[in-house]
Design a protein around this motif. Sequence first.
Motif, PDB file in Angstrom:
ATOM      1  N   LEU A 124      -3.711 -21.114  63.024  1.00  0.00           N
ATOM      2  CA  LEU A 124      -4.863 -20.226  63.163  1.00  0.00           C
ATOM      3  C   LEU A 124      -5.051 -19.384  61.910  1.00  0.00           C
ATOM      4  N   ASN A 125      -6.290 -19.051  61.619  1.00  0.00           N
ATOM      5  CA  ASN A 125      -6.645 -17.998  60.651  1.00  0.00           C
ATOM      6  C   ASN A 125      -6.113 -18.292  59.243  1.00  0.00           C
ATOM      7  N   PHE A 126      -6.367 -19.466  58.728  1.00  0.00           N
ATOM      8  CA  PHE A 126      -5.958 -19.835  57.373  1.00  0.00           C
ATOM      9  C   PHE A 126      -6.762 -19.023  56.361  1.00  0.00           C
ATOM     10  N   ARG A 127      -6.063 -18.260  55.493  1.00  0.00           N
ATOM     11  CA  ARG A 127      -6.749 -17.433  54.494  1.00  0.00           C
ATOM     12  C   ARG A 127      -5.828 -17.218  53.294  1.00  0.00           C
ATOM     13  N   MET A 128      -6.363 -16.602  52.257  1.00  0.00           N
ATOM     14  CA  MET A 128      -5.602 -16.344  51.039  1.00  0.00           C
ATOM     15  C   MET A 128      -5.062 -14.920  51.033  1.00  0.00           C
ATOM     16  N   GLY A 129      -4.001 -14.735  50.264  1.00  0.00           N
ATOM     17  CA  GLY A 129      -3.426 -13.414  50.084  1.00  0.00           C
ATOM     18  C   GLY A 129      -2.613 -13.364  48.806  1.00  0.00           C
ATOM     19  N   ILE A 130      -1.910 -12.279  48.608  1.00  0.00           N
ATOM     20  CA  ILE A 130      -1.074 -12.077  47.417  1.00  0.00           C
ATOM     21  C   ILE A 130       0.304 -11.596  47.870  1.00  0.00           C
ATOM     22  N   LEU A 131       1.331 -12.118  47.244  1.00  0.00           N
ATOM     23  CA  LEU A 131       2.697 -11.674  47.503  1.00  0.00           C
ATOM     24  C   LEU A 131       3.238 -11.061  46.216  1.00  0.00           C
ATOM     25  N   ASN A 132       3.463  -9.775  46.235  1.00  0.00           N
ATOM     26  CA  ASN A 132       3.945  -9.069  45.052  1.00  0.00           C
ATOM     27  C   ASN A 132       5.462  -9.164  44.915  1.00  0.00           C
ATOM     28  N   VAL A 172      -0.467 -15.826  44.226  1.00  0.00           N
ATOM     29  CA  VAL A 172      -1.511 -16.070  45.214  1.00  0.00           C
ATOM     30  C   VAL A 172      -0.971 -17.070  46.219  1.00  0.00           C
ATOM     31  N   ILE A 173      -1.099 -16.749  47.485  1.00  0.00           N
ATOM     32  CA  ILE A 173      -0.563 -17.588  48.551  1.00  0.00           C
ATOM     33  C   ILE A 173      -1.640 -17.822  49.602  1.00  0.00           C
ATOM     34  N   THR A 174      -1.323 -18.666  50.560  1.00  0.00           N
ATOM     35  CA  THR A 174      -2.125 -18.768  51.773  1.00  0.00           C
ATOM     36  C   THR A 174      -1.302 -18.205  52.923  1.00  0.00           C
ATOM     37  N   ILE A 175      -1.984 -17.775  53.958  1.00  0.00           N
ATOM     38  CA  ILE A 175      -1.339 -17.199  55.132  1.00  0.00           C
ATOM     39  C   ILE A 175      -2.046 -17.750  56.365  1.00  0.00           C
ATOM     40  N   PHE A 176      -1.265 -18.076  57.382  1.00  0.00           N
ATOM     41  CA  PHE A 176      -1.831 -18.533  58.639  1.00  0.00           C
ATOM     42  C   PHE A 176      -0.833 -18.253  59.749  1.00  0.00           C
ATOM     43  N   GLU A 272      -8.833 -18.146  40.603  1.00  0.00           N
ATOM     44  CA  GLU A 272      -7.759 -17.155  40.622  1.00  0.00           C
ATOM     45  C   GLU A 272      -6.446 -17.783  41.094  1.00  0.00           C
ATOM     46  N   ALA A 273      -6.519 -18.552  42.184  1.00  0.00           N
ATOM     47  CA  ALA A 273      -5.313 -19.200  42.705  1.00  0.00           C
ATOM     48  C   ALA A 273      -4.801 -20.253  41.737  1.00  0.00           C
ATOM     49  N   TYR A 274      -5.721 -20.962  41.107  1.00  0.00           N
ATOM     50  CA  TYR A 274      -5.365 -22.043  40.177  1.00  0.00           C
ATOM     51  C   TYR A 274      -4.637 -21.500  38.946  1.00  0.00           C
ATOM     52  N   ASP A 275      -5.217 -20.493  38.304  1.00  0.00           N
ATOM     53  CA  ASP A 275      -4.569 -19.902  37.128  1.00  0.00           C
ATOM     54  C   ASP A 275      -3.242 -19.255  37.500  1.00  0.00           C
ATOM     55  N   ASN A 276      -3.214 -18.620  38.661  1.00  0.00           N
ATOM     56  CA  ASN A 276      -1.977 -17.977  39.094  1.00  0.00           C
ATOM     57  C   ASN A 276      -0.870 -19.006  39.295  1.00  0.00           C
ATOM     58  N   PHE A 277      -1.206 -20.150  39.867  1.00  0.00           N
ATOM     59  CA  PHE A 277      -0.185 -21.180  40.064  1.00  0.00           C
ATOM     60  C   PHE A 277       0.343 -21.681  38.721  1.00  0.00           C
ATOM     61  N   LEU A 278      -0.543 -21.934  37.776  1.00  0.00           N
ATOM     62  CA  LEU A 278      -0.118 -22.453  36.476  1.00  0.00           C
ATOM     63  C   LEU A 278       0.743 -21.457  35.714  1.00  0.00           C
ATOM     64  N   ASP A 279       0.453 -20.162  35.832  1.00  0.00           N
ATOM     65  CA  ASP A 279       1.104 -19.159  34.991  1.00  0.00           C
ATOM     66  C   ASP A 279       2.231 -18.398  35.685  1.00  0.00           C
ATOM     67  N   HIS A 280       2.371 -18.549  36.972  1.00  0.00           N
ATOM     68  CA  HIS A 280       3.412 -17.806  37.695  1.00  0.00           C
ATOM     69  C   HIS A 280       4.275 -18.734  38.546  1.00  0.00           C
ATOM     70  N   THR A 281       4.343 -19.983  38.141  1.00  0.00           N
ATOM     71  CA  THR A 281       5.251 -20.965  38.726  1.00  0.00           C
ATOM     72  C   THR A 281       6.098 -21.506  37.594  1.00  0.00           C
ATOM     73  N   TYR A 282       7.412 -21.592  37.797  1.00  0.00           N
ATOM     74  CA  TYR A 282       8.344 -21.861  36.707  1.00  0.00           C
ATOM     75  C   TYR A 282       9.258 -23.044  37.011  1.00  0.00           C
TER      76      TYR A 282
END
Length: 315
Positions: A124-132, A172-176, A272-282
């Motif tokens: 249920l309720n698939f949406r985007m969010g941020i995990l700091n 950037v993450i997804t939450i459900f 936003e999610a795309y750039d975040n994945f490329l630059d904050h995944t190691y």
Amino acid sequence: MEAFTNSLLFHGFDAYSHAFPPSIFCNSVPSPSPITLPKRNLFHPAARRNILSRKAGGHSNLQSSPDMRSLNKLEEDNYRDFSMELKDKNDFLTIADNNNLISICGFGSLLSVKSARSTFPDLLNFRMGILNNFRRVFGHVAPVFLERGIANIETKEISSLSVEPCHGESIVITIFEISLSQVSAFIEREHEFRFLAVTPISLEGKPFPQQAVVCSRYNDKEYHSVRCKGSEEKYHRRYGQYNINQIWRDDIFPCRLYLRHCVLAARNLGLEAYDNFLDHTYLGDRKTTIRQYLALKPDIMEEEAPDNLKNRYGG
């Protein structure tokens, strides 16, 4: 078969004494550079020239970090500041809402709503969010890639994703939501991870009212003792049958089809999610970003999954 089995003998740093590498609590993070990219060119040209020039000069940033060591007391305290560990189903009860729903964080394949629904048909309720204060890392061996025949043992392209605490990073993450009745199956499916209760925020910066579960980096010692209850039979069923004697490593690389799937899933969520994945995944070295890695290996994004896996790994 014997040759295949022998090729699965893994060696690396002694993860038995490493809950997390020291670099996970970083003091500086790379800054994404959002631009509109051509469909088949996933990388900033300047970054690609920089990486390729270093490669030509004989310097590679794809090497393992040389200073892996145990967490000190300060790092352990910081780790606890970010989250609460959920060790069994009873712990999950503490973060269920009034409707017995549990929030799940997606950061890799679960960035794709199609993948999420294939795993959790009743979500249920698939949406985007941020995990700091977390980052994504390709740092553990995933048996499912061996089972499906998409791992490349010779090149060490065998890794899946987890997250780990890192000061100053944001992903950037997804939450459900899933029902509490699905938690046992979730724990079984994500057996090799440390489950953390975290508080994501919305894209507008507001904390979500309910904590969510994220699959974080574990370590081999605790995996044996906590998840497998010290049972060699349980470990053999999940890993030992593949001659995997170390799960959490810093010297392996992403499974190619899985990485491509995650990149496409992030791109489908937006820039936003795309750039975040490329630059904050190691990579496991905690230095090389996926943008830099794909600049060295652009052919990964040109590969097609076999017909039986196209739906699973199609982004």
